[in-house]
Design a protein around this motif. Sequence first.
Motif: not given
Length: 239
Positions: A33-47, A92-106
């Motif tokens: 994601x890159x930009x200024x308006x990077x706000x997202x409402x409440x949510x969750x991921x399966x990962x 902002x410039x940032x990267x997100x990694x989405x990984x299986x739950x508990x599968x990586x030593x974060x």
Amino acid sequence: MIGESRPGTAPHRHESWNYWRPSDSHIVELGTVRGLDVALPVHFHEEDQVTFVLSGRRRFVIDGQLFAVAPGQGMHIPARTPHHSLSEPSEIVCINLYTPAGAYAARDLISDLARQWRRVGQIGWPELTTIAEDHRCVAGNIPDPAGTLAGTDLRETVEQAAQRAGMSREGFSRRFRKHHGMPPHAFWLLEKLNDARRLLRRGEPIAGVAAETGFADQSHLGRCFRRVFGVTPGRYRAG
């Protein structure tokens, strides 16, 4: 390469989300994601989500607590953890990694990303996936703290779910909010949107995904998906 903004370039006035699914990795997907308006409402991921900031600042709110992530720092958001992010005054410039739950030593993964960033000032996709795979462990399952509360038929009303659980509507809603940090309807909408993400990653047609996940039509799915995840279903599917 993913790096800081070039000097003299104007900030993006709207957020720009992009997603990739590496074929040679156990990572579910990568995002930038890159930009200024990077706000997202409440949510969750399966990962599990690992966010690493390259420039600017990301701020997340989890259970009422504010977390600020500076350049060269990362944050781990466990699977199914409700959170939201805030807009920022500078790009902002940032990267997100989405990984299986508990599968990586974060924690160790974030440490190595920070080390790579300090060393060369940028992170390429090959380095990113290599570092991530160095910290892959046996996949685990995140227990559901609400038990059968989250296993509700998403087509049920709150009143029907409460009756099935042998509780009053108000009691069910209070207990649900206590365990999940949000009311039942909001949680079930996010469950449907995460199901839609999974189907879109498989390349399923958007109209079919909308019907299968219980949205009124493709436009309804598109509005909800864009608001929560910052990208349209079509653009997400193309990733």
